[in-house]
Design a protein around this motif. Structure first.
Motif, PDB file in Angstrom:
ATOM      1  N   SER A   1       0.842  -1.193   0.000  1.00 24.50           N
ATOM      2  CA  SER A   1       0.000   0.000   0.000  1.00 24.50           C
ATOM      3  C   SER A   1       0.878   1.244   0.000  1.00 24.50           C
ATOM      4  O   SER A   1       2.070   1.172   0.309  1.00 24.50           O
TER       5      SER A   1
ATOM      6  N   PRO B   1       2.202   6.573  -7.579  1.00 18.70           N
ATOM      7  CA  PRO B   1       1.676   6.100  -8.862  1.00 18.70           C
ATOM      8  C   PRO B   1       2.438   6.650 -10.072  1.00 18.70           C
ATOM      9  O   PRO B   1       2.583   5.941 -11.071  1.00 18.70           O
TER      10      PRO B   1
ATOM     11  N   ASP C   1       5.473   1.014  -5.822  1.00 19.93           N
ATOM     12  CA  ASP C   1       5.055   2.088  -6.724  1.00 19.93           C
ATOM     13  C   ASP C   1       4.294   1.521  -7.925  1.00 19.93           C
ATOM     14  O   ASP C   1       3.313   2.122  -8.385  1.00 19.93           O
TER      15      ASP C   1
ATOM     16  N   ALA D   1       0.867   0.784  -6.826  1.00 25.26           N
ATOM     17  CA  ALA D   1       0.106   2.035  -6.704  1.00 25.26           C
ATOM     18  C   ALA D   1      -0.370   2.516  -8.075  1.00 25.26           C
ATOM     19  O   ALA D   1      -1.502   3.014  -8.212  1.00 25.26           O
TER      20      ALA D   1
ATOM     21  N   SER E   1      -4.228   2.939  -9.336  1.00 22.70           N
ATOM     22  CA  SER E   1      -4.742   4.207  -9.876  1.00 22.70           C
ATOM     23  C   SER E   1      -5.465   3.986 -11.200  1.00 22.70           C
ATOM     24  O   SER E   1      -6.453   4.665 -11.493  1.00 22.70           O
TER      25      SER E   1
END
Length: 264
Positions: free
Chosen positions: A142, A146, A213, A216, A220
């Motif tokens: 988590s 992004p 990353d 993420a 997104s």
């Protein structure tokens, strides 16, 4: 100091210096290497329960000792699982790819056959066979950046999975599956284990933070959806052109028939 000076020309002096240098190098490497993103340790009971599950569900293809099996022609029935680690088991079993229902070019994702506790026990058994990638800790699943993850994904993953994570076709009936809408844990595990045709991205290629990353970025994509409207599978200009020509040609032909019928 005089005692050291007296022994500096001793035949063993160079060996001692070499040993000191090796110890220092090893210590520095251990101090600065990336910390493994390991989630948990397993008990002896977990390993024993996992072995029972393995013998009942996996040994037919992978052998009773998980060292793999081959047929009479030398073709691989099931590869060795020694050293694949808990992460490979958690990914393959947790996404339903294993146990396989039928042979094919690659194992397809389907509803899992085992529950989370059984998957964990099976992973414990395979992890006990030899060191390998472990199930990642929650801290690496988590957060993340992004924007940075998008850069990493486009450089390392988009050529197979598409920049929008929609997947794509490979050779010989294989394919890169969609990677949007997956469990973050499974995305991380896929990167460290390299299932199917996917390369392995260990910590020397992408750090745990880089993998976070990437996760993420994929999250997104799922949250933002398709801002341009109908995505057409996010497969790019080939699909868009096919749809456009099909619709336009249909309209043109329909108009021509209508005008011809009206003229009569």
């Amino acid at each position: 100091m005089k005692a050291l000076s007296a022994h500096r020309h001793h035949p063993m002096a160079y060996l001692v210096i070499l040993l000191i240098a090796l110890v220092a190098t090893g210590g520095l490497y251990a101090a600065f290497q990336p910390r493994p993103a390991q989630a948990e340790e397993y008990s002896a009971q977990d390993v024993e329960a996992g072995r029972a599950l393995f013998l009942a569900n996996c040994a037919t293809c992978h052998g009773t000792e998980a060292t793999g099996l081959r047929d009479s022609d030398g073709n691989t029935i099931g590869p060795s699982l020694v050293g694949v680690g808990a992460a490979a088991v958690d990914f393959q079993v947790g996404t339903g790819r294993m146990p396989m229902q039928a042979s094919g070019a690659q194992a397809a994702r389907k509803p899992p056959q085992m529950n989370e506790e059984q998957t964990r026990q099976l992973a414990a058994y395979v992890a006990s066979l030899a060191p390998g990638p472990s199930v990642p800790a929650e801290e690496y699943l988590s957060g993340g950046d992004p924007a940075k993850g998008g850069e990493i994904f486009r450089v390392n993953c988009a050529m197979c999975h598409n920049a929008a994570g929609a997947g794509g076709a490979l050779t010989r009936g294989k394919y890169a599956p969609p990677v949007v809408g997956l469990e973050p844990r499974h995305v991380y595990e896929a990167m460290v284990t390299g299932p199917q045709n996917m390369p392995v991205f260990d910590d020397s290629n992408l750090s745990p933070e880089d993998k976070r990353d990437v996760i993420a970025y994929l999250n997104s994509l799922e949250e933002n959806g398709s801002p341009g409207g109908l995505s057409l599978g996010s497969l790019g200009p080939v699909t868009e052109g096919l749809y456009a020509w099909t619709i336009i040609l249909t309209l043109l032909m329909g108009t021509a028939f209508w005008l011809g019928a009206k003229a009569k």
